[in-house]
Design an enzyme around this catalytic site. Sequence first.
Site, PDB file in Angstrom:
ATOM      1  N   ASP A 105       6.791  45.809  -0.007  1.00  0.00           N
ATOM      2  CA  ASP A 105       5.415  45.588  -0.443  1.00  0.00           C
ATOM      3  C   ASP A 105       5.296  44.161  -0.952  1.00  0.00           C
ATOM      4  OD1 ASP A 105       6.742  45.999  -2.867  1.00  0.00           O
ATOM      5  OD2 ASP A 105       5.069  47.066  -3.786  1.00  0.00           O
ATOM      6  N   LYS A 151       5.442  37.847 -13.425  1.00  0.00           N
ATOM      7  CA  LYS A 151       6.806  38.166 -13.030  1.00  0.00           C
ATOM      8  C   LYS A 151       7.737  36.976 -13.242  1.00  0.00           C
ATOM      9  CE  LYS A 151       8.100  41.319  -9.274  1.00  0.00           C
ATOM     10  NZ  LYS A 151       7.806  41.670  -7.886  1.00  0.00           N
ATOM     11  N   THR A 208       5.467  53.809 -25.703  1.00  0.00           N
ATOM     12  CA  THR A 208       4.565  52.756 -26.168  1.00  0.00           C
ATOM     13  C   THR A 208       5.260  51.896 -27.218  1.00  0.00           C
ATOM     14  OG1 THR A 208       3.647  54.173 -27.895  1.00  0.00           O
ATOM     15  CG2 THR A 208       2.519  54.173 -25.774  1.00  0.00           C
ATOM     16  N   CYS A 221       0.973  40.526 -11.504  1.00  0.00           N
ATOM     17  CA  CYS A 221       2.311  40.180 -11.030  1.00  0.00           C
ATOM     18  C   CYS A 221       2.600  38.694 -11.119  1.00  0.00           C
ATOM     19  CB  CYS A 221       2.494  40.660  -9.587  1.00  0.00           C
ATOM     20  SG  CYS A 221       2.805  42.441  -9.479  1.00  0.00           S
TER      21      CYS A 221
END
Length: 342
Positions: free
Chosen positions: A226, A20, A140, A17
């Site tokens: 979260d 990000k 994909t 993350c």
Amino acid sequence: MSATAVRLTSFASSAGCAAKMGAADLSSVLAAIPGSDDPRLLVGRTTFDDAAAFQISDDLALIQTVDFFPPMVDDPYLFGQIAAANALSDVYAMGGQPLTALNIVAFPSDQLGAEVLTQILLGGEDKVREADAIVVGGHTVLDREVKYGMAVTGKAHPRFLLTNAGARVGDKLVLTKPIGTGIITTAVKQGLLTGERAARVFTSMTTLNGPASRAALAVGATCATDVTGFSLLGHASHIARASGVSIRIVMRDVPIFDWVLEAIAQGVHTAGGGRNASYLEDMVDWGSSSAVDRAVLTDPQTSGGLLVAVAPNKLDRFLMRVSGAVPIGDVIQPADAPLIVV
């Protein structure tokens, strides 16, 4: 290249993350994009919640989210588990139960063998099965960097959602996992820390937030998020803004993984942490906090825990239900700064 021989993090310029886009840049991009006033959209992007909630009937709302990132570990199966747990967490943060997941893959198939991707997908598959959900397909593309994640659909009752806008003055803030994953995984990538010493961190990152979500609903909580790439303070700022409150964090109570402070002392940092710090610069009353405190609180997390606002008279019930959960602060009347660190 076999799955056992690959160093997966060598195919990533940033980890998990920490890759990000910064909250400030993202807000700038979205400012010109019109939102929706459809009454069925119970939770959209305006409150920076973890997922969208769309009402289907009086007792059913769909929860939808998507999350993917480059690897922060070398083991393909472990990477798949962490990425899936991270994506599923967005549904849990809304008080939902995951139903289906779609794989999202970017993969350099000319440099890595099919076995590597198979192990990544198996890791994700097993974690989704653990959540009592189903992987139903995916997409994909070829890419020089490995990236993996999921689009997840879940369900929730429209009247029992956990949102950024549900915090109330007097609520206690509880964090269900320690922080420091961005710093730790960066230290592992730089060879400053072995995977064996970081095993507790990896176990935390593969642990689903389902039990914490269900505990929050059981005690009547209405607010949760979260803690992922925007850091503990970044996600807390979204609660403060959406709920019209300020949040006070007690630094000594914040659980931190072993070796995080040592890694910071050795100069370990992430680009994502720098972006988070810049975004939060005008939002935080740091008081006498140290530079180390600031680095920890702005560290981008991958598959972190839930930050839950719990009424004081329900706090003990929540803590009894969630192993490792720790009160770290409280919700207060709006102050000069949305976030106060003491």
